[in-house]
Write an enzyme that holds these catalytic residues in place. Structure first.
Site, short mmCIF file in Angstrom:
data_model
loop_
_atom_site.label_atom_id
_atom_site.label_comp_id
_atom_site.label_asym_id
_atom_site.label_seq_id
_atom_site.Cartn_x
_atom_site.Cartn_y
_atom_site.Cartn_z
N ARG A 23 0.85 -1.19 0.00
CA ARG A 23 0.00 0.00 0.00
C ARG A 23 0.89 1.24 0.00
NH1 ARG A 23 -3.45 -1.25 4.40
NH2 ARG A 23 -4.79 -2.27 2.87
N ASN A 87 -0.48 -0.27 13.24
CA ASN A 87 0.01 -1.39 12.44
C ASN A 87 1.19 -2.05 13.14
OD1 ASN A 87 -1.49 -0.92 9.81
ND2 ASN A 87 -0.48 1.06 10.06
#
Length: 175
Positions: A23, A87
């Site tokens: 991403r 994350n």
């Protein structure tokens, strides 16, 4: 390694353990850049997924990356308060005008009242097996998840009162 200069615009790139790009966040403004810590901000930035899809973030966000911790923290400013998306991933590196890290799937979603939910445990197990994460890596990731939860409970770092608001105010001075 020197960090990026405050006021510059950089990309954020996440990869998977196998080296595949996962991403990309196109435009993030650097608010603080050292060899150990990068704090950035973005608002309505384009995000590109590895499958070619793109989307745009909905609200302003302050992003916290550290070169020694296996997690990064995004504080999203919403009407009902600050929501955090954390994350579990490798410590960042900064090269070629981009923050780069490996995303290890486990995520911690933290709500304005500091309650939290662990996400994507099934995806983590799938990728751990598919990509043969070493046992030592599995231990590092789980230890850092516990450390991150400790930060939430202790209101440390980006979870401290006013942290996100203060950095957002700095962001507004660049806009």
């Amino acid at each position: 390694m020197a960090g990026p200069a405050p006021g510059t615009t950089i990309q954020i790139q996440s990869y998977k353990h196998n080296g595949q790009l996962h991403r990309v966040w196109e435009n993030s403004m650097v608010l603080k850049g050292t060899s150990n810590v990068i704090i950035g901000a973005n608002d309505k930035t384009v995000v590109s997924e590895s499958d070619g899809r793109t989307w745009v973030t909905r609200e302003p966000a302050i992003c916290y990356f550290h070169s020694k911790y296996w997690f990064n923290i995004i504080g999203m400013l919403r009407n009902e308060g600050i929501h955090y998306y954390c994350n579990i991933g490798s410590p960042f590196i900064f090269e070629e005008e981009a923050i780069k890290y490996i995303d290890y799937d486990l995520d911690l979603k933290v709500f304005p009242d500091m309650t939290y939910t662990l996400l994507d445990e099934d995806e983590y197990e799938l990728h751990r097996n598919q990509m043969n994460y070493p046992k030592v890596l599995d231990g590092i990731l789980k230890n850092n998840l516990e450390y991150l939860i400790h930060w939430v409970r202790q209101r440390k770092g980006p979870f401290a009162p006013e942290f996100i608001d203060q950095w957002y105010e700095r962001y507004l001075t660049y806009r």
